[in-house]
Design a protein around this motif. Structure first.
Motif, mmCIF file in Angstrom:
data_model
loop_
_atom_site.group_PDB
_atom_site.id
_atom_site.type_symbol
_atom_site.label_atom_id
_atom_site.label_comp_id
_atom_site.label_asym_id
_atom_site.label_seq_id
_atom_site.Cartn_x
_atom_site.Cartn_y
_atom_site.Cartn_z
ATOM 1 N N TRP A 112 -31.488 13.013 -26.448
ATOM 2 C CA TRP A 112 -32.791 13.269 -25.839
ATOM 3 C C TRP A 112 -33.830 13.608 -26.893
ATOM 4 N N ALA B 40 -37.362 12.473 -22.683
ATOM 5 C CA ALA B 40 -36.557 11.310 -22.293
ATOM 6 C C ALA B 40 -35.104 11.635 -22.603
ATOM 7 N N ILE C 209 -31.189 10.110 -22.577
ATOM 8 C CA ILE C 209 -30.294 8.962 -22.443
ATOM 9 C C ILE C 209 -28.900 9.478 -22.125
ATOM 10 N N ARG D 79 -27.907 4.900 -19.145
ATOM 11 C CA ARG D 79 -29.139 5.077 -18.376
ATOM 12 C C ARG D 79 -30.099 5.968 -19.165
ATOM 13 N N ILE D 80 -31.392 5.699 -18.988
ATOM 14 C CA ILE D 80 -32.385 6.586 -19.565
ATOM 15 C C ILE D 80 -33.230 7.157 -18.444
ATOM 16 N N ARG D 81 -33.522 8.435 -18.545
ATOM 17 C CA ARG D 81 -34.330 9.093 -17.525
ATOM 18 C C ARG D 81 -35.447 9.867 -18.199
ATOM 19 N N LEU D 82 -36.539 9.967 -17.473
ATOM 20 C CA LEU D 82 -37.704 10.669 -17.999
ATOM 21 C C LEU D 82 -37.941 11.901 -17.143
ATOM 22 N N LEU D 83 -38.037 13.055 -17.769
ATOM 23 C CA LEU D 83 -38.271 14.295 -17.029
ATOM 24 C C LEU D 83 -39.767 14.569 -16.969
ATOM 25 N N ASN D 84 -40.208 15.113 -15.853
ATOM 26 C CA ASN D 84 -41.627 15.445 -15.780
ATOM 27 C C ASN D 84 -41.879 16.751 -16.540
ATOM 28 N N PRO E 170 -38.377 15.799 -10.666
ATOM 29 C CA PRO E 170 -38.460 16.057 -12.094
ATOM 30 C C PRO E 170 -37.592 15.134 -12.932
ATOM 31 N N LEU E 171 -36.719 14.403 -12.269
ATOM 32 C CA LEU E 171 -35.821 13.559 -13.056
ATOM 33 C C LEU E 171 -35.842 12.162 -12.459
ATOM 34 N N SER E 172 -36.559 11.283 -13.110
ATOM 35 C CA SER E 172 -36.681 9.946 -12.548
ATOM 36 C C SER E 172 -35.969 8.951 -13.448
ATOM 37 N N ARG E 173 -35.450 7.903 -12.847
ATOM 38 C CA ARG E 173 -34.765 6.881 -13.627
ATOM 39 C C ARG E 173 -35.556 5.586 -13.553
ATOM 40 N N LEU F 53 -39.226 1.503 -20.399
ATOM 41 C CA LEU F 53 -39.605 2.910 -20.492
ATOM 42 C C LEU F 53 -39.801 3.307 -21.960
ATOM 43 N N LEU G 299 -35.772 8.283 -30.872
ATOM 44 C CA LEU G 299 -34.659 8.642 -29.983
ATOM 45 C C LEU G 299 -33.441 7.753 -30.179
ATOM 46 N N GLY H 17 -29.216 14.297 -32.647
ATOM 47 C CA GLY H 17 -29.603 14.012 -31.272
ATOM 48 C C GLY H 17 -29.941 12.566 -30.959
#
Lengths: 92, 430
Positions: free
Chosen positions: A15, A23, A25, A31-36, B5-8, B15, B72, B98
């Motif tokens: 991340w 972000a 992974i 999968r990758i996810r984006l946190l608000n 808060p956690l979207s894929r 992305l 990343l 990381g």
């Protein structure tokens, strides 16, 4: 009474904070996810924290009552655990 | 937190591109750690043994700097990365910082012991180049007898340890059944498959790799070029032109084995050196600004072409093949025509419109579709903005590389200013 469990990020994640969002992974799920904003705030503080400590951090940072903060943090942590991104581990 | 808060995202790569654009720094970096290879693949874009390699300590410093910049994903490659004795140390360091780490390798040296160590790193994926489903064809590409058997053994060793493996198979004229063979092997081995229809010129500008490129017709037959016909509205076309054709210098950059940073593996512009200049400076240099706003609308000729949505151009190939990083080039036009022809059946290229450059190669675009199945070449119009861009970035235009010319850059352009001598202790360079 046992001390509350503490959160650990899964070793399977990578991340970064990019701008104002995190972000994440999940390598195993590919999968990758984006946190608000608030999700990112929690993610950056979750390693080694208890759910209670995270809810307190939310209250201190945002204008939200303790009950709402606790409920939202619970839901967020449940979501992360269901996706294998964090675990709750007993304190040693 | 009710907005989720956690979207894929359905498309993780999209992305990452969006994040890179927003943050103004690449989220993915291709880190080449070895300037040598144990294969001599006929289509390879690299020139080995002329750049030098960073030491383990220097690579670690680059990785630290990449993490500090917000990168990343890290693709660790060579040359052949497993030729470095300290490769696992590099990978462990990247994981500790990381990164989601992919290893690019031919797996020739992946035996049971190395597979154990790689599995313990926690890699995201291992990408393995495999050119055919049987030994004779694969070994013909690598020019190393026995390479197919050892590569497949390496993949089996990784899969036995539950390491995710992606088999990568570029189409070539010397492996006509390559993609289908590798697809079957991927199923047997439990690997993902990634095929590609295009090859790129060598990093010294030579077009030799393109001499073994598969023909457009064979790519259509193999399903690597899909049928295409015009669809969508003018607004769709405008959106397409407003997007970039790849992530060069925007969502990704390349760090060469000597620390030099390029916008991609093929674009011949040195942005700086990761060690000597620091990545904060390199990733925000004036040179890289060009790429951050680069769209298809910057490509003269192509932006006026009716086949633009069928085209998978590579700016670097355009530079070497056509002499203009932001202009049309013949092999991309041939692929776009093949996709259109696959959809409409017979295809006729009519005589060019008045005003077309007399020096243009036969059949080359840009085109307008006169009626279904009929293409007419139209003038390649350059604006004053195009000329101003070319003045500002003089490297984007050059004389095209003559076909089949064996061109080697002078060593002075490839050797790092600071010389590095091979150390005897760990096989890396200091």
């Amino acid at each position: 009474m046992n001390p509350p469990d503490r959160l650990r990020r899964s070793a399977d994640t990578a991340w970064r904070r990019v701008d104002d969002e995190v972000a994440v992974i999940s390598m195993d799920a590919n999968r990758i996810r984006l946190l608000n904003r608030i999700g990112s705030f929690l993610w950056e503080r979750c390693e080694g924290a208890t759910v209670h400590e995270l809810a307190e951090a939310v209250c201190a940072r945002y204008e939200v009552d303790a009950e709402t903060a606790r409920r939202d943090v619970d839901a967020f942590v449940d979501d992360l655990r269901a996706r294998g991104l964090v675990t709750l581990e007993p304190q040693r | 937190m009710s907005d989720g808060p956690l979207s894929r995202y359905r498309d993780g790569n999209a992305l990452l591109r969006a994040l890179s654009t927003r943050a103004g720094v690449p989220t993915g970096v291709h880190l080449q750690v070895a300037d040598r290879c144990n294969h001599t693949c006929q289509h390879c874009y690299q020139v080995q043994g002329q750049k030098g390699e960073l030491s383990l300590d220097e690579v670690r410093r680059v990785i630290d700097d990449l993490a500090a910049q917000g990168v990343l994903t890290l693709n660790v490659s060579g040359g052949e990365a497993t030729l470095r004795h300290d490769l696992v140390d590099i990978l462990l360091h990247a994981r500790a910082r990381g990164f989601a780490v992919r290893l690019y390798t031919n797996a020739f040296l992946v035996d049971e012991a190395l597979a154990d160590r790689l599995a313990a790193v926690g890699l995201h994926e291992v990408h393995v180049s495999l050119y055919a489903g049987e030994a004779a064809e694969h070994d013909l590409v690598t020019r190393v007898p026995g390479s197919f058997a050892r590569t497949v053994d390496g993949v089996r060793a990784l899969r036995a340890r539950n390491v995710r493996v992606v088999l990568k198979c570029p189409a070539t004229a010397i492996t006509p059944g390559g993609a289908q063979g590798v697809e079957q092997l991927a199923r047997e081995l439990g690997c993902a498959l990634r095929t590609s229809a295009t090859l790129t010129p060598r990093e010294d500008g030579s077009l030799l790799p393109l001499d073994v490129a598969a023909s457009p017709a064979s790519l259509v037959a193999a399903g690597l070029l899909t049928p295409w016909r015009p669809h969508g509205s003018e607004a769709d076309r405008a959106d397409h032109l407003a997007s970039g054709s790849c992530g060069v210098g925007r969502s990704g950059v390349v760090v060469l084995p000597n620390g030099d940073v390029l916008p991609c593996t093929d674009t011949p512009l040195r942005l700086g050196n990761a060690l000597d200049d620091g990545l904060a400076k390199v990733l925000h240099s004036d040179n890289i600004a060009l790429f951050k706003g680069l769209t298809r609308a910057h490509v003269h000729g192509c932006r006026d072409c009716d086949l633009v949505a069928a085209c998978h151009r590579c700016h670097a190939t355009a530079l070497y093949e056509g002499g203009d990083y932001l202009g049309p080039y013949a092999s991309a036009c041939a692929h776009a025509r093949a996709r259109y022809q696959a959809a409409v059946g017979a295809l006729e290229v009519l005589s060019p419109e008045p005003g077309c450059e007399p020096t243009r190669a036969p059949l080359m675009g840009p085109y307008k579709i006169e009626r279904e199945g009929q293409l007419r070449p139209i003038p390649d119009l350059k604006t004053s903005d195009d000329e101003a861009l070319a003045m500002r970035h003089s490297w984007i235009r050059r004389a095209p590389t003559p076909r089949s010319e064996v061109s080697i850059l002078p060593a002075s352009k490839l050797v790092r200013a600071r010389s590095r001598e091979r150390s005897d202790d760990d096989g890396s360079y200091r």
